[in-house]
Design a protein around this motif. Structure first.
Motif, PDB file in Angstrom:
ATOM      1  N   SER A   1      -9.684  31.268 -10.475  1.00 28.55           N
ATOM      2  CA  SER A   1      -9.026  31.898 -11.628  1.00 28.55           C
ATOM      3  C   SER A   1      -9.812  31.629 -12.909  1.00 28.55           C
ATOM      4  CB  SER A   1      -7.593  31.412 -11.762  1.00 28.55           C
ATOM      5  OG  SER A   1      -7.556  30.036 -12.083  1.00 28.55           O
TER       6      SER A   1
ATOM      7  N   THR B   1      -8.240  28.261  -5.487  1.00 32.02           N
ATOM      8  CA  THR B   1      -7.656  29.380  -6.234  1.00 32.02           C
ATOM      9  C   THR B   1      -7.648  29.071  -7.727  1.00 32.02           C
ATOM     10  OG1 THR B   1      -5.433  28.555  -5.822  1.00 32.02           O
ATOM     11  CG2 THR B   1      -6.261  30.258  -4.342  1.00 32.02           C
ATOM     12  N   THR B   2      -7.452  27.815  -8.074  1.00 30.93           N
ATOM     13  CA  THR B   2      -7.485  27.425  -9.491  1.00 30.93           C
ATOM     14  C   THR B   2      -8.897  27.608 -10.045  1.00 30.93           C
ATOM     15  OG1 THR B   2      -5.751  25.806  -9.080  1.00 30.93           O
ATOM     16  CG2 THR B   2      -7.012  25.559 -11.112  1.00 30.93           C
TER      17      THR B   2
ATOM     18  N   TYR C   1     -13.071  34.120 -12.741  1.00 30.91           N
ATOM     19  CA  TYR C   1     -12.832  35.551 -12.941  1.00 30.91           C
ATOM     20  C   TYR C   1     -11.946  35.724 -14.096  1.00 30.91           C
ATOM     21  CZ  TYR C   1     -14.858  35.834  -8.326  1.00 30.91           C
ATOM     22  OH  TYR C   1     -15.707  35.727  -7.256  1.00 30.91           O
TER      23      TYR C   1
END
Length: 82
Positions: free
Chosen positions: A79, A75-76, A82
């Protein structure tokens, strides 16, 4: 005993002593204010293991594809993209 009221070890041993003395589950329930189902469960655990604590349950089912750390890392990274 993840849900419900916590029953201390001293009370569990008291339940075992009362049951060993031949006291019926209904009377144990009355004197200890612990449900008959829980009294029965505590006695059953004692008969199976010789102790008042349950054995740790083994994990069953399909293992996760990613660990929590791997999910957090993905998820890091996402991020940043995007």
């Amino acid at each position: 005993m993840a849900k419900g009221r916590f029953i201390p070890a001293e009370l569990r041993w008291t339940i075992i002593r009362m049951h060993s003395a031949g006291m019926p589950l209904q009377l144990i329930e009355f004197y200890t204010a612990v449900s008959k189902r829980q009294v029965s469960r505590i006695v059953s655990i004692f008969k199976d293991t010789g102790d008042i604590q349950e054995k740790p349950k083994t994990k069953s089912g399909k293992p996760a594809h990613l660990t929590g750390v791997e999910v957090e890392a993905s998820t890091t990274i996402a991020s940043f993209i995007y």
